[in-house]
Motif scaffolding. Structure first.
Motif, mmCIF file in Angstrom:
data_model
loop_
_atom_site.group_PDB
_atom_site.id
_atom_site.type_symbol
_atom_site.label_atom_id
_atom_site.label_comp_id
_atom_site.label_asym_id
_atom_site.label_seq_id
_atom_site.Cartn_x
_atom_site.Cartn_y
_atom_site.Cartn_z
ATOM 1 N N VAL A 29 0.844 -1.195 0.000
ATOM 2 C CA VAL A 29 0.000 0.000 0.000
ATOM 3 C C VAL A 29 0.880 1.245 0.000
ATOM 4 C CG1 VAL A 29 -1.768 1.298 1.257
ATOM 5 C CG2 VAL A 29 -1.806 -1.221 1.263
ATOM 6 N N PRO A 30 0.740 2.127 -1.005
ATOM 7 C CA PRO A 30 1.456 3.403 -0.936
ATOM 8 C C PRO A 30 0.793 4.334 0.070
ATOM 9 C CG PRO A 30 0.155 3.271 -2.959
ATOM 10 C CD PRO A 30 -0.011 1.962 -2.254
ATOM 11 N N VAL A 31 1.566 4.815 1.002
ATOM 12 C CA VAL A 31 1.079 5.757 2.020
ATOM 13 C C VAL A 31 1.650 7.122 1.663
ATOM 14 C CG1 VAL A 31 1.098 6.375 4.465
ATOM 15 C CG2 VAL A 31 0.926 3.967 3.776
ATOM 16 N N PHE A 32 0.770 8.042 1.281
ATOM 17 C CA PHE A 32 1.222 9.322 0.748
ATOM 18 C C PHE A 32 1.439 10.343 1.862
ATOM 19 C CE2 PHE A 32 -1.387 7.665 -2.897
ATOM 20 C CZ PHE A 32 -0.294 7.355 -3.695
ATOM 21 N N VAL A 33 2.600 10.982 1.788
ATOM 22 C CA VAL A 33 2.964 12.056 2.717
ATOM 23 C C VAL A 33 3.194 13.311 1.890
ATOM 24 C CG1 VAL A 33 4.811 12.878 4.229
ATOM 25 C CG2 VAL A 33 3.905 10.568 4.510
ATOM 26 N N ASP A 34 2.715 14.443 2.354
ATOM 27 C CA ASP A 34 2.755 15.673 1.563
ATOM 28 C C ASP A 34 4.182 16.166 1.338
ATOM 29 O OD1 ASP A 34 1.541 17.611 0.035
ATOM 30 O OD2 ASP A 34 0.388 18.492 1.678
ATOM 31 N N ILE A 35 4.306 17.145 0.444
ATOM 32 C CA ILE A 35 5.597 17.630 -0.018
ATOM 33 C C ILE A 35 5.932 18.991 0.591
ATOM 34 C CG2 ILE A 35 5.466 16.347 -2.165
ATOM 35 C CD1 ILE A 35 4.536 18.961 -3.549
ATOM 36 N N GLN A 36 7.195 19.384 0.446
ATOM 37 C CA GLN A 36 7.618 20.728 0.817
ATOM 38 C C GLN A 36 7.165 21.712 -0.255
ATOM 39 O OE1 GLN A 36 11.780 19.685 0.862
ATOM 40 N NE2 GLN A 36 11.857 19.675 3.095
ATOM 41 N N ALA A 37 6.756 22.883 0.166
ATOM 42 C CA ALA A 37 6.226 23.862 -0.786
ATOM 43 C C ALA A 37 7.299 24.388 -1.732
ATOM 44 C CB ALA A 37 5.587 25.020 -0.029
ATOM 45 N N ASP A 38 8.550 24.471 -1.275
ATOM 46 C CA ASP A 38 9.571 25.093 -2.116
ATOM 47 C C ASP A 38 10.245 24.109 -3.069
ATOM 48 O OD1 ASP A 38 10.848 23.755 -0.051
ATOM 49 O OD2 ASP A 38 12.251 25.391 0.407
ATOM 50 N N THR A 39 10.560 22.884 -2.609
ATOM 51 C CA THR A 39 11.278 21.935 -3.466
ATOM 52 C C THR A 39 10.366 20.926 -4.154
ATOM 53 O OG1 THR A 39 11.611 20.283 -1.719
ATOM 54 C CG2 THR A 39 13.259 22.068 -1.899
ATOM 55 N N CYS A 40 9.151 20.760 -3.673
ATOM 56 C CA CYS A 40 8.205 19.748 -4.147
ATOM 57 C C CYS A 40 8.659 18.324 -3.823
ATOM 58 C CB CYS A 40 7.932 19.873 -5.648
ATOM 59 S SG CYS A 40 6.960 21.346 -6.070
ATOM 60 N N ASN A 41 9.670 18.170 -2.981
ATOM 61 C CA ASN A 41 10.067 16.858 -2.485
ATOM 62 C C ASN A 41 9.325 16.544 -1.190
ATOM 63 O OD1 ASN A 41 11.887 16.066 -4.484
ATOM 64 N ND2 ASN A 41 13.555 17.246 -3.576
ATOM 65 N N SER A 59 0.587 19.331 -2.128
ATOM 66 C CA SER A 59 0.584 18.608 -3.401
ATOM 67 C C SER A 59 -0.551 19.080 -4.299
ATOM 68 C CB SER A 59 0.457 17.104 -3.154
ATOM 69 O OG SER A 59 1.566 16.610 -2.446
ATOM 70 N N ASP A 60 -1.721 19.300 -3.706
ATOM 71 C CA ASP A 60 -2.862 19.789 -4.486
ATOM 72 C C ASP A 60 -2.564 21.161 -5.096
ATOM 73 O OD1 ASP A 60 -4.332 17.526 -3.886
ATOM 74 O OD2 ASP A 60 -5.356 18.445 -2.183
ATOM 75 N N GLU A 61 -1.965 22.025 -4.296
ATOM 76 C CA GLU A 61 -1.659 23.371 -4.779
ATOM 77 C C GLU A 61 -0.616 23.321 -5.890
ATOM 78 O OE1 GLU A 61 0.264 27.156 -5.304
ATOM 79 O OE2 GLU A 61 1.235 25.350 -4.536
ATOM 80 N N ALA A 62 0.410 22.501 -5.720
ATOM 81 C CA ALA A 62 1.447 22.398 -6.747
ATOM 82 C C ALA A 62 0.863 21.882 -8.056
ATOM 83 C CB ALA A 62 2.571 21.486 -6.263
ATOM 84 N N SER A 63 0.025 20.866 -7.980
ATOM 85 C CA SER A 63 -0.549 20.284 -9.196
ATOM 86 C C SER A 63 -1.374 21.291 -9.993
ATOM 87 C CB SER A 63 -1.428 19.085 -8.833
ATOM 88 O OG SER A 63 -0.649 18.042 -8.308
ATOM 89 N N ALA A 64 -1.962 22.250 -9.300
ATOM 90 C CA ALA A 64 -2.815 23.233 -9.967
ATOM 91 C C ALA A 64 -2.026 24.366 -10.618
ATOM 92 C CB ALA A 64 -3.798 23.824 -8.952
ATOM 93 N N HIS A 65 -0.742 24.509 -10.268
ATOM 94 C CA HIS A 65 -0.023 25.714 -10.695
ATOM 95 C C HIS A 65 1.319 25.474 -11.372
ATOM 96 C CE1 HIS A 65 -2.979 28.264 -8.723
ATOM 97 N NE2 HIS A 65 -2.900 27.484 -7.661
ATOM 98 N N VAL A 66 1.831 24.247 -11.391
ATOM 99 C CA VAL A 66 3.160 24.024 -11.963
ATOM 100 C C VAL A 66 3.132 24.047 -13.496
ATOM 101 C CG1 VAL A 66 4.116 22.731 -10.016
ATOM 102 C CG2 VAL A 66 2.850 21.505 -11.802
ATOM 103 N N LEU A 67 4.221 24.527 -14.078
ATOM 104 C CA LEU A 67 4.399 24.503 -15.526
ATOM 105 C C LEU A 67 5.892 24.367 -15.813
ATOM 106 C CD1 LEU A 67 2.860 24.759 -18.249
ATOM 107 C CD2 LEU A 67 3.552 27.175 -18.246
#
Length: 360
Positions: A97-109, A328-336
């Motif tokens: 089971v993948p257990v998802f943990v959120d990312i850092q806002a600046d690096t996306c890691n 993660s939700d915010e990054a997905s909506a705004h990255v290019l």
């Protein structure tokens, strides 16, 4: 303008690529040929690890790593939701089971401060993605893993050649896995990948796993897969390796020029931590109206891409309705992602940056 210009690179090494491919065609050892063994040694030396195990793809490399660690049905693997599907896909293919943990806002890691709370008695590994060309914070991640007796896998599909505190990506964790998909910083002309480790027992297991689990011909002590790297792809990578260090420096220079040219309060440019270097597998910005910018750039014949428009916890196959992963939700909506490769010219960088700034 090309988003990634593979032809410009080929023009630099055409003779060596062709000579190496012809050598394979002449000796006919298309599987496990001498090119594979030579490449594994040279990649191990480059990364600073004792063992490199070539793989048929980056996805296969992740699968081999987890199989070698004994991950199976019902286990949990902590990972990032902001990544290509292969990161979680390989976990699920093993019944885990993948257990998802959120990312850092600046690096996306992945955010190390959130990992410990996600550990349960079913957690068997941490798989951290080194996204967009920069290593995750493995000092913090490894410290957590040691406290809980867990192995760490680096999904380094985008970061091979990057460094953290002077150490190379794929030499920072229990196992490092990378991809040689053509668009990667070091890419072949098809699918390819590799696993890296300092653990001899794990290296032996991964070598057996990639050969259908056999330790010698027709003797199979473990389950395996057909995970071998082709000799032809190894030959291509051997031709590319001499260029690779210089291309890494070019990527860093281009990334710095982009960041300087795109300085604007409405554009968020990539952050590279002071102790890290990035190979900029993508140069990814964030803006308020991503779609408007994407369309404006398309009208000016500037190619772009979105990495990634839907985080994994929103993908139908992994949907977690109760998941709270706002970064993660915010990054997905705004990255290019903007054009990025070592052969971008000053004029092209200026053209892209000017178009982005004027549109924003």
């Amino acid at each position: 303008m090309q988003f990634i210009d593979l032809r410009a690179q080929y023009d630099q090494i055409e003779k060596d690529v062709n000579d190496r491919i012809h050598a394979v065609l002449k000796h006919g050892q298309y599987i496990n040929g001498p090119e594979v063994r030579e490449l594994e040694q040279r990649l191990a030396d480059f990364a600073g690890t004792p063992h490199c195990i070539g793989a048929a793809s980056g996805t296969g490399a992740l699968l081999m790593a987890m199989m070698a660690l004994g991950i199976s049905s019902g286990d949990e693997v902590i990972t990032s939701p902001f990544s290509f599907v292969a990161t979680a896909e390989t976990i699920a293919l093993l019944g885990a089971v993948p257990v998802f943990v959120d990312i850092q806002a600046d690096t996306c890691n992945i955010d190390p401060s959130l990992i410990e709370a996600a550990i349960t008695d079913r957690t068997k590994a941490i798989m951290a993605v080194s996204l967009f060309g920069q290593c995750a914070d493995f000092d913090a991640i490894n410290a957590i893993a040691r406290r809980h007796g867990l192995p760490v896998i680096e999904d380094a599909a985008q970061s091979f050649g990057a460094t953290s505190k002077g150490r190379k990506s794929c030499n920072l964790t229990t196992i490092g896995c990378t991809s040689f998909f053509p668009s990667k910083p070091l890419g072949c002309y098809g699918d390819g990948g590799a696993c890296f480790t300092a653990d001899e027992a794990l290296a032996t297991r991964m070598r057996e796993i990639r050969e259908h689990g056999q330790d010698r011909r027709y003797h199979h002590p473990r389950l395996g897969i057909n995970g071998r790297l082709d000799s032809l792809q190894a030959a291509v990578l051997l031709a590319k390796l001499p260029l690779f260090p210089g291309e890494i420096e070019k990527r860093r220079t281009i990334g710095a020029r982009y960041t300087q040219a795109l300085a604007h309060d409405r554009i968020t440019t990539p952050v590279v931590r002071p102790h890290n270097t990035s190979v900029y597998s993508q140069y990814t910005i964030r803006v308020g109206d991503r779609n408007a910018l994407k369309e404006a750039l398309r009208d000016q014949r500037i190619p772009t891409a979105v990495h990634y428009p839907v985080p994994l916890h929103h993908q139908p196959v992994f949907r977690r309705p109760d998941a709270h992963l706002p970064v993660s939700d915010e990054a997905s909506a705004h990255v290019l992602s903007l054009p990025m490769h070592p052969y971008l010219t000053h004029e092209e960088i200026h053209r892209v940056a000017t178009a982005v700034r004027e549109t924003v």
